[in-house]
Design an enzyme around this catalytic site. Structure first.
Site, PDB file in Angstrom:
ATOM      1  N   SER A  68      77.875 -32.502  -9.052  1.00 13.81           N
ATOM      2  CA  SER A  68      76.816 -32.554 -10.064  1.00 13.81           C
ATOM      3  C   SER A  68      76.887 -31.366 -11.026  1.00 13.81           C
ATOM      4  O   SER A  68      77.408 -30.303 -10.688  1.00 13.81           O
ATOM      5  CB  SER A  68      75.454 -32.560  -9.378  1.00 13.81           C
ATOM      6  OG  SER A  68      75.412 -33.560  -8.388  1.00 13.81           O
TER       7      SER A  68
HETATM    8  N1  SAH Z   1      75.921 -32.771  -4.093  1.00 13.54           N
HETATM    9  C1  SAH Z   1      77.211 -33.392  -4.264  1.00 13.54           C
HETATM   10  C2  SAH Z   1      77.002 -34.683  -5.003  1.00 13.54           C
HETATM   11  C3  SAH Z   1      78.072 -35.656  -4.785  1.00 13.54           C
HETATM   12  S1  SAH Z   1      77.824 -37.187  -5.603  1.00 13.54           S
HETATM   13  C4  SAH Z   1      78.132 -32.464  -5.028  1.00 13.54           C
HETATM   14  O1  SAH Z   1      77.625 -31.721  -5.870  1.00 13.54           O
HETATM   15  O2  SAH Z   1      79.331 -32.505  -4.810  1.00 13.54           O
HETATM   16  C5  SAH Z   1      76.911 -38.073  -4.396  1.00 13.54           C
HETATM   17  C6  SAH Z   1      77.601 -38.367  -3.107  1.00 13.54           C
HETATM   18  O3  SAH Z   1      76.772 -39.270  -2.375  1.00 13.54           O
HETATM   19  C7  SAH Z   1      78.965 -39.039  -3.213  1.00 13.54           C
HETATM   20  O4  SAH Z   1      79.925 -38.261  -2.567  1.00 13.54           O
HETATM   21  C8  SAH Z   1      78.772 -40.392  -2.509  1.00 13.54           C
HETATM   22  O5  SAH Z   1      79.915 -40.815  -1.789  1.00 13.54           O
HETATM   23  C9  SAH Z   1      77.613 -40.088  -1.590  1.00 13.54           C
HETATM   24  N2  SAH Z   1      76.847 -41.254  -1.144  1.00 13.54           N
HETATM   25  C10 SAH Z   1      76.508 -42.369  -1.829  1.00 13.54           C
HETATM   26  N3  SAH Z   1      75.779 -43.201  -1.070  1.00 13.54           N
HETATM   27  C11 SAH Z   1      75.667 -42.590   0.151  1.00 13.54           C
HETATM   28  C12 SAH Z   1      75.028 -42.950   1.373  1.00 13.54           C
HETATM   29  N4  SAH Z   1      74.339 -44.085   1.515  1.00 13.54           N
HETATM   30  N5  SAH Z   1      75.107 -42.079   2.409  1.00 13.54           N
HETATM   31  C13 SAH Z   1      75.781 -40.914   2.293  1.00 13.54           C
HETATM   32  N6  SAH Z   1      76.413 -40.523   1.164  1.00 13.54           N
HETATM   33  C14 SAH Z   1      76.344 -41.350   0.096  1.00 13.54           C
END
Ligand code: SAH
Length: 220
Positions: A68
């Protein structure tokens, strides 16, 4: 065009990110600013993109997911008002960057990611950098992590059409949850407090996250 800042150290870039993207836009929580000054964000992005790690936008991390934008992370962490004694659940580990910030600001962090590869990379990076109060698991974060509930705070880093009830159930009385709510194209960040067992919702600002995918974990 070659950026005039390209040869700067990561530390200098990070300090400028904190000043221009966070402080000058109203982030004032000292603990959030200090954590974002300390956590080496470039360690959480793929090698070829490290030079851009302190820019004002999200970056791809593989599996179609993103790390993000720094500002939106700061907004989430500031409003969720973390205490150093908190036990926190994170949904969507992704790169592990927010996990590292939570690790630094709180007592215990439980983080769930549905992509096995992202979870493994994040776990390796966090261990290498010494963030030891963190547990990561592969699965559907929308179901929470009942074995470690209740949580003082829950941070959801993926967009959902409505606040997942299983997560609210795992929030302690008086606890806070931060979640982007809305359709895939644009959402609002919502701060949800559990007061007398009821959800008290405060709508913060607009944002755009990758979707929270329901059901069993991805195969990769
Ligand atoms: N805070 C992280 C954000 C990653 S984007 C960063 O800054 O790197 C959001 C993430 O949520 C992705 O990696 C995606 O694979 C994950 N995601 C989506 N749906 C999910 C679920 N139901 N359970 C766990 N992770 C999930």
């Amino acid at each position: 065009m070659v950026s005039p800042f390209q040869n700067e150290s990561f530390e200098v870039k990070r300090a400028r990110m904190v000043r221009t993207q966070l402080e000058e836009r109203g982030i004032h929580d000292r603990r959030v600013l200090d954590a974002m000054q300390q956590v080496p964000r470039h360690e959480f992005v793929p090698e070829p993109l490290r030079g851009d790690a302190y820019e004002d936008h999200p970056l791809p991390i593989g599996a179609g997911q993103t790390i993000s934008q720094p500002y939106i992370v700061a907004v989430m962490l500031q409003h969720v008002a973390l205490q150093s004694s908190d036990r926190v659940l994170e949904v969507g580990t992704g790169s592990g960057y927010v996990t590292a910030l939570l690790s630094q600001m709180c007592a215990e962090v439980y983080s769930i990611e549905r992509h096995r590869k992202l979870a493994a990379t994040a776990e390796e990076t966090l261990a290498r950098l010494g963030y030891s109060n963190v547990k990561i698991r592969v699965g559907d974060g929308g179901q929470g992590w009942p074995e470690y509930a209740p949580f003082d705070a829950i941070v959801v880093s993926a967009a959902t059409s409505e606040m997942p009830p299983a997560l609210f159930a795992q929030l302690r009385e008086g606890g806070r949850m931060m979640v982007p709510v809305g359709p895939p194209t644009s959402q609002q960040l919502e701060l949800i407090r559990k007061i007398n067992g009821q959800a008290e919702v405060q709508v913060l600002e607009g944002c755009r996250f990758v979707p929270l995918v329901e059901g069993k974990a991805a195969s990769d």
